[in-house]
Design a protein around this motif. Structure first.
Motif, PDB file in Angstrom:
ATOM      1  N   GLY A   1      50.501   4.395  19.664  1.00 50.20           N
ATOM      2  CA  GLY A   1      51.932   4.124  19.659  1.00 50.20           C
ATOM      3  C   GLY A   1      52.315   2.968  18.780  1.00 50.20           C
ATOM      4  O   GLY A   1      51.500   2.096  18.469  1.00 50.20           O
ATOM      5  N   GLY A   2      53.565   3.003  18.359  1.00 51.70           N
ATOM      6  CA  GLY A   2      54.097   1.921  17.537  1.00 51.70           C
ATOM      7  C   GLY A   2      55.571   2.141  17.289  1.00 51.70           C
ATOM      8  O   GLY A   2      56.135   3.171  17.688  1.00 51.70           O
ATOM      9  N   THR A   3      56.185   1.166  16.630  1.00 54.29           N
ATOM     10  CA  THR A   3      57.652   1.179  16.517  1.00 54.29           C
ATOM     11  C   THR A   3      58.181   1.824  15.245  1.00 54.29           C
ATOM     12  O   THR A   3      59.361   2.100  15.146  1.00 54.29           O
ATOM     13  CB  THR A   3      58.187  -0.262  16.547  1.00 54.29           C
ATOM     14  N   ASP A   4      57.333   1.999  14.230  1.00 51.63           N
ATOM     15  CA  ASP A   4      57.807   2.437  12.908  1.00 51.63           C
ATOM     16  C   ASP A   4      58.774   1.382  12.358  1.00 51.63           C
ATOM     17  O   ASP A   4      59.818   1.713  11.783  1.00 51.63           O
ATOM     18  CB  ASP A   4      58.502   3.808  13.002  1.00 51.63           C
ATOM     19  N   PHE A   5      58.384   0.138  12.548  1.00 49.40           N
ATOM     20  CA  PHE A   5      59.207  -0.990  12.098  1.00 49.40           C
ATOM     21  C   PHE A   5      59.375  -0.935  10.576  1.00 49.40           C
ATOM     22  O   PHE A   5      58.404  -0.756   9.848  1.00 49.40           O
ATOM     23  CB  PHE A   5      58.517  -2.290  12.513  1.00 49.40           C
ATOM     24  N   HIS A   6      60.631  -1.074  10.127  1.00 51.19           N
ATOM     25  CA  HIS A   6      60.932  -1.072   8.681  1.00 51.19           C
ATOM     26  C   HIS A   6      61.720  -2.321   8.285  1.00 51.19           C
ATOM     27  O   HIS A   6      62.329  -2.338   7.211  1.00 51.19           O
ATOM     28  CB  HIS A   6      61.762   0.152   8.298  1.00 51.19           C
ATOM     29  N   GLY A   7      61.776  -3.348   9.145  1.00 52.60           N
ATOM     30  CA  GLY A   7      62.597  -4.526   8.831  1.00 52.60           C
ATOM     31  C   GLY A   7      64.060  -4.159   8.769  1.00 52.60           C
ATOM     32  O   GLY A   7      64.536  -3.342   9.565  1.00 52.60           O
TER      33      GLY A   7
END
Ligand code: AMP
Ligand code: ZN
Ligand code: FE
Ligand code: FE
Length: 306
Positions: free
Chosen positions: A256-262
């Protein structure tokens, strides 16, 4: 380091090496400030950010896992159009076959951008390559989100979603296909580079009802897939439970993870997604066990998820 169940991790993060807005080092700093136990960089079709982190030395108070998110062509049994992305973890960042495959994907992405601009121009939108390049951290990694952002900045659409809905999304007038590695080959390349392959955000796959997601995942497992991304901001609790059950039945890892893109996706925060995502540290250790060849991926019991 911490085996405390309250410690969270983030195994899906984009840096300026693809379409994220924070540099690899800034991401590691933010992850440490956020008290995450582990982070993986998973740039689209690129490992240059992960290479920078490794070259700069990983701080001792966080686990760092090498990663990549490969743009893959779905298997022929999948009829839909959703983003078919294969995550690779624990890969050798200098594996020659992986490097060559990523170069091919990057070249295709690069060729596509002028075609997207031509289509936008034909629709009466005067956007140039120079405009768009101002948005990309790495010009070689220019993608649709950068084009979307410049459309927003020029006031041509109200937000990035509208840019995709009106112009850039699959099937929309400025959409241009790019080369994708057949998913079986993507899985093989990741494994060959010493990594484990994981199906990214199964909840974003559309039209899986007819064939059934589980059959698609089972097919990918036959091709060498080791896990599916269960924890993801867009997965509500019912989806999360469904995907966890699939992982359990097929004896696959849950990741799992957030798919963080800033600031390209400002509503999604590192480690917590929309604020309520928690990927337990245990997920990291199970992944490490599989990477170390310590047996098959025993899935975490569903009741341990939150
Ligand atoms: P590309 O690699 O250029 O095809 O762009 C893929 C990126 O575009 C992914 O990281 C997604 O985050 C983003 N993206 C794809 N579809 C959409 C959408 N409908 N709305 C917003 N972002 C999207
Ligand atoms: Zn992206
Ligand atoms: Fe993705
Ligand atoms: Fe992603």
């Amino acid at each position: 380091m911490d085996s405390n169940p309250t410690v969270g991790i983030d195994l899906h993060v984009h840096s300026t090496a693809s379409d994220g807005t924070l540099s690899p080092h800034a991401l590691i700093d933010l992850a440490r400030k956020s008290k995450l136990g582990a982070i993986a960089l998973t740039d689209h079709d690129s490992v240059s950010g992960a290479r920078q982190v490794v070259a700069g030395g990983v701080p001792t108070d966080i686990h760092f896992l090498t990663g990549v998110e490969i743009s893959a062509a779905p298997p022929s049994i999948y009829p839909g159009k959703g983003s078919f992305h294969i995550l690779g973890y624990g890969i050798d960042l200098f594996d020659p076959t992986l490097t060559k495959a990523l170069e091919t994907l990057q070249a295709s992405r690069k060729n596509r951008n002028p075609q997207i601009l031509t289509r936008l121009n034909a629709l009466g939108i005067p956007l140039t390559m120079a405009d768009v390049l101002t948005e990309a951290g790495d010009p070689d990694q220019l993608g649709r989100p950068h084009i979307a952002r410049i459309l927003v900045k020029k006031g041509l659409v109200k937000d990035i979603d509208e840019a995709f809905d009106r112009y850039l999304g699959n099937g929309k007038p400025a959409y241009v296909e790019k080369y994708r590695i057949p998913c079986g080959r993507a899985i093989e390349i990741i494994r060959n580079a010493g990594g484990v392959a994981v199906l990214a955000h199964p909840g974003l796959l559309k039209n899986t009802d007819g064939i059934g997601l589980e059959r698609i995942v089972a097919h990918l497992k036959d091709l060498g897939l080791s896990g599916i991304e269960v924890f993801y901001p867009e997965h509500d609790s019912a989806m999360q439970s469904r995907f966890a059950a699939i992982a359990k039945r097929l004896e696959l890892l849950m990741t799992g993870g957030t798919d963080f893109h800033g600031s390209l996706k400002p509503e999604v925060h590192l480690g917590t997604g929309y604020g309520d995502l928690h990927v337990p540290m245990d997920v990291y250790y199970r992944l490490m066990d599989v990477l170390a060849g310590n047996g098959i991926a025993a899935p975490t019991p569903i009741q341990q998820m939150s």
